[in-house]
Design a protein around this motif. Structure first.
Motif, PDB file in Angstrom:
ATOM      1  N   PRO A   5       0.645  -1.282  -0.091  1.00 24.41           N
ATOM      2  CA  PRO A   5      -0.119   0.040  -0.127  1.00 24.41           C
ATOM      3  C   PRO A   5       0.695   1.193   0.155  1.00 24.41           C
ATOM      4  O   PRO A   5       0.292   2.410  -0.335  1.00 24.41           O
ATOM      5  N   ILE A   6       2.111   1.210   0.427  1.00 25.74           N
ATOM      6  CA  ILE A   6       2.972   2.432   0.320  1.00 25.74           C
ATOM      7  C   ILE A   6       3.310   2.928  -1.150  1.00 25.74           C
ATOM      8  O   ILE A   6       3.986   2.088  -1.779  1.00 25.74           O
ATOM      9  N   PRO A   7       2.835   4.042  -1.597  1.00 26.91           N
ATOM     10  CA  PRO A   7       3.124   4.551  -2.883  1.00 26.91           C
ATOM     11  C   PRO A   7       4.721   4.786  -2.916  1.00 26.91           C
ATOM     12  O   PRO A   7       5.199   5.275  -1.989  1.00 26.91           O
ATOM     13  N   MET A   8       5.239   4.612  -4.132  1.00 23.11           N
ATOM     14  CA  MET A   8       6.527   5.435  -4.526  1.00 23.11           C
ATOM     15  C   MET A   8       6.409   6.655  -5.135  1.00 23.11           C
ATOM     16  O   MET A   8       5.830   6.738  -6.111  1.00 23.11           O
ATOM     17  N   PRO A   9       6.921   7.489  -4.399  1.00 29.76           N
ATOM     18  CA  PRO A   9       6.956   9.050  -4.812  1.00 29.76           C
ATOM     19  C   PRO A   9       7.696   8.978  -6.225  1.00 29.76           C
ATOM     20  O   PRO A   9       8.553   8.548  -6.786  1.00 29.76           O
ATOM     21  N   SER A  10       7.041   9.975  -7.078  1.00 26.76           N
ATOM     22  CA  SER A  10       7.580  10.398  -8.352  1.00 26.76           C
ATOM     23  C   SER A  10       9.063  11.036  -8.449  1.00 26.76           C
ATOM     24  O   SER A  10       9.165  11.474  -7.249  1.00 26.76           O
ATOM     25  N   GLN A  11       9.550  10.977  -9.437  1.00 23.71           N
ATOM     26  CA  GLN A  11      11.116  11.462  -9.413  1.00 23.71           C
ATOM     27  C   GLN A  11      10.917  12.378 -10.758  1.00 23.71           C
ATOM     28  O   GLN A  11      11.737  11.997 -11.662  1.00 23.71           O
ATOM     29  N   PRO A  12      10.274  13.520 -10.893  1.00 26.82           N
ATOM     30  CA  PRO A  12       9.975  14.162 -12.062  1.00 26.82           C
ATOM     31  C   PRO A  12      11.296  14.931 -12.341  1.00 26.82           C
ATOM     32  O   PRO A  12      11.496  15.608 -13.767  1.00 26.82           O
ATOM     33  N   ARG A  13      12.366  15.105 -11.389  1.00 29.69           N
ATOM     34  CA  ARG A  13      13.669  15.670 -11.886  1.00 29.69           C
ATOM     35  C   ARG A  13      14.340  14.935 -12.702  1.00 29.69           C
ATOM     36  O   ARG A  13      15.185  15.244 -13.393  1.00 29.69           O
ATOM     37  N   LEU A  14      13.867  13.566 -12.526  1.00 27.86           N
ATOM     38  CA  LEU A  14      14.819  12.679 -13.358  1.00 27.86           C
ATOM     39  C   LEU A  14      14.440  12.533 -14.983  1.00 27.86           C
ATOM     40  O   LEU A  14      13.314  12.660 -15.185  1.00 27.86           O
ATOM     41  N   SER A  15      15.414  12.689 -15.950  1.00 27.80           N
ATOM     42  CA  SER A  15      14.966  12.376 -17.140  1.00 27.80           C
ATOM     43  C   SER A  15      14.732  10.947 -17.650  1.00 27.80           C
ATOM     44  O   SER A  15      15.219  10.276 -16.679  1.00 27.80           O
ATOM     45  N   GLU A  16      14.308  10.449 -18.529  1.00 28.81           N
ATOM     46  CA  GLU A  16      14.077   9.248 -18.846  1.00 28.81           C
ATOM     47  C   GLU A  16      15.368   8.435 -18.908  1.00 28.81           C
ATOM     48  O   GLU A  16      15.236   7.283 -18.603  1.00 28.81           O
ATOM     49  N   ALA A  17      16.235   9.058 -19.669  1.00 31.56           N
ATOM     50  CA  ALA A  17      17.620   8.444 -19.778  1.00 31.56           C
ATOM     51  C   ALA A  17      18.127   8.235 -18.493  1.00 31.56           C
ATOM     52  O   ALA A  17      18.799   7.171 -18.168  1.00 31.56           O
ATOM     53  N   GLU A  18      18.233   9.054 -17.353  1.00 31.21           N
ATOM     54  CA  GLU A  18      18.569   8.834 -16.097  1.00 31.21           C
ATOM     55  C   GLU A  18      17.773   7.606 -15.360  1.00 31.21           C
ATOM     56  O   GLU A  18      18.486   6.900 -14.709  1.00 31.21           O
ATOM     57  N   ALA A  19      16.646   7.676 -15.623  1.00 31.17           N
ATOM     58  CA  ALA A  19      15.701   6.653 -14.964  1.00 31.17           C
ATOM     59  C   ALA A  19      16.188   5.290 -15.551  1.00 31.17           C
ATOM     60  O   ALA A  19      16.080   4.558 -14.877  1.00 31.17           O
ATOM     61  N   LYS A  20      16.296   5.520 -16.762  1.00 30.74           N
ATOM     62  CA  LYS A  20      16.768   3.938 -17.579  1.00 30.74           C
ATOM     63  C   LYS A  20      18.078   3.541 -16.823  1.00 30.74           C
ATOM     64  O   LYS A  20      18.421   2.377 -16.623  1.00 30.74           O
ATOM     65  N   VAL A  21      18.873   4.481 -16.478  1.00 33.21           N
ATOM     66  CA  VAL A  21      20.340   4.074 -15.943  1.00 33.21           C
ATOM     67  C   VAL A  21      19.901   3.519 -14.738  1.00 33.21           C
ATOM     68  O   VAL A  21      20.457   2.246 -14.426  1.00 33.21           O
ATOM     69  N   LEU A  22      19.103   3.732 -13.983  1.00 37.63           N
ATOM     70  CA  LEU A  22      18.618   3.229 -12.500  1.00 37.63           C
ATOM     71  C   LEU A  22      18.017   2.029 -12.732  1.00 37.63           C
ATOM     72  O   LEU A  22      18.432   0.856 -12.105  1.00 37.63           O
ATOM     73  N   VAL A  23      17.232   1.950 -13.708  1.00 37.48           N
ATOM     74  CA  VAL A  23      16.403   0.735 -13.873  1.00 37.48           C
ATOM     75  C   VAL A  23      17.301  -0.360 -14.444  1.00 37.48           C
ATOM     76  O   VAL A  23      17.084  -1.667 -14.000  1.00 37.48           O
ATOM     77  N   ASP A  24      18.101  -0.124 -15.385  1.00 41.05           N
ATOM     78  CA  ASP A  24      19.046  -1.170 -15.918  1.00 41.05           C
ATOM     79  C   ASP A  24      19.994  -1.663 -14.727  1.00 41.05           C
ATOM     80  O   ASP A  24      20.019  -2.997 -14.674  1.00 41.05           O
ATOM     81  N   TRP A  25      20.335  -0.792 -13.922  1.00 46.45           N
ATOM     82  CA  TRP A  25      21.301  -1.266 -12.767  1.00 46.45           C
ATOM     83  C   TRP A  25      20.516  -2.065 -11.864  1.00 46.45           C
ATOM     84  O   TRP A  25      20.854  -3.247 -11.532  1.00 46.45           O
ATOM     85  N   VAL A  26      19.116  -1.638 -11.532  1.00 48.51           N
ATOM     86  CA  VAL A  26      18.383  -2.297 -10.540  1.00 48.51           C
ATOM     87  C   VAL A  26      18.025  -3.759 -11.055  1.00 48.51           C
ATOM     88  O   VAL A  26      18.089  -4.870 -10.469  1.00 48.51           O
ATOM     89  N   LEU A  27      17.709  -3.812 -12.290  1.00 50.53           N
ATOM     90  CA  LEU A  27      17.455  -5.203 -12.846  1.00 50.53           C
ATOM     91  C   LEU A  27      18.623  -6.041 -13.110  1.00 50.53           C
ATOM     92  O   LEU A  27      18.490  -7.231 -13.225  1.00 50.53           O
ATOM     93  N   ALA A  28      19.913  -5.539 -12.986  1.00 52.69           N
ATOM     94  CA  ALA A  28      21.019  -6.225 -12.931  1.00 52.69           C
ATOM     95  C   ALA A  28      21.414  -6.743 -11.885  1.00 52.69           C
ATOM     96  O   ALA A  28      22.523  -7.496 -11.562  1.00 52.69           O
ATOM     97  N   GLY A  29      20.613  -6.263 -10.573  1.00 49.71           N
ATOM     98  CA  GLY A  29      20.845  -6.690  -9.392  1.00 49.71           C
ATOM     99  C   GLY A  29      21.460  -5.726  -8.530  1.00 49.71           C
ATOM    100  O   GLY A  29      21.808  -5.928  -7.378  1.00 49.71           O
ATOM    101  N   ALA A  30      21.479  -4.646  -8.907  1.00 51.27           N
ATOM    102  CA  ALA A  30      22.313  -3.280  -8.262  1.00 51.27           C
ATOM    103  C   ALA A  30      23.594  -3.667  -7.841  1.00 51.27           C
ATOM    104  O   ALA A  30      24.015  -3.342  -6.659  1.00 51.27           O
ATOM    105  N   PRO A  31      24.615  -4.166  -8.841  1.00 51.76           N
ATOM    106  CA  PRO A  31      25.678  -4.641  -8.420  1.00 51.76           C
ATOM    107  C   PRO A  31      26.643  -3.364  -7.935  1.00 51.76           C
ATOM    108  O   PRO A  31      26.347  -2.052  -8.485  1.00 51.76           O
ATOM    109  N   ARG A  32      27.614  -3.419  -6.844  1.00 52.02           N
ATOM    110  CA  ARG A  32      28.298  -2.305  -6.476  1.00 52.02           C
ATOM    111  C   ARG A  32      29.190  -1.891  -7.802  1.00 52.02           C
ATOM    112  O   ARG A  32      29.514  -0.516  -7.542  1.00 52.02           O
ATOM    113  N   LYS A  33      29.709  -2.729  -8.491  1.00 54.15           N
ATOM    114  CA  LYS A  33      30.823  -2.439  -9.675  1.00 54.15           C
ATOM    115  C   LYS A  33      30.378  -2.934 -11.067  1.00 54.15           C
ATOM    116  O   LYS A  33      29.464  -3.781 -11.085  1.00 54.15           O
TER     117      LYS A  33
END
Length: 108
Positions: A80-108
């Motif tokens: 039930p807890i909503p995820m807040p929007s990140q409107p300051r992020l561009s789609e390209a920046e959000a894609k960098v985050l998403v690709d990293w998270v989907l890869a398991g968020a490796p440290r390197k």
């Protein structure tokens, strides 16, 4: 745009090969308070990045949907807890985050 010295890693997934920039993604995650609700391997307010990667590992449509969710916010998928929007992020920046998270968020 990549800078010299920035590592871009290719990760094999069930949906193909995706590139992620761990250094840039971690910087964006820190700048946008992602770690206030998410941790890499344990649930905080929201799911861990490892849980997100596991849930979406075989979903070829997940990257585009998650980029949209990061920018616009959302609720109901992980509780039930909503995820807040990140409107300051561009789609390209959000894609960098998403690709990293989907890869398991490796440290390197």
């Amino acid at each position: 745009m990549l800078r010299w010295g920035t590592a871009v890693v290719l990760a094999g997934t069930a949906t193909g090969v995706q590139a992620y920039d761990a250094e840039r993604a971690q910087t964006l995650a820190k700048q946008n308070a992602c770690f206030g609700c998410h941790a890499i391997e344990r649930k905080l307010v929201g799911p861990s990045f490892a849980q997100i990667a596991q849930r979406y590992k075989a979903d070829a449509t997940a990257p585009a949907r998650l980029v949209k969710k990061v920018v616009q916010g959302g609720a109901g998928v992980w509780g039930p807890i909503p995820m807040p929007s990140q409107p300051r992020l561009s789609e390209a920046e959000a894609k960098v985050l998403v690709d990293w998270v989907l890869a398991g968020a490796p440290r390197k």
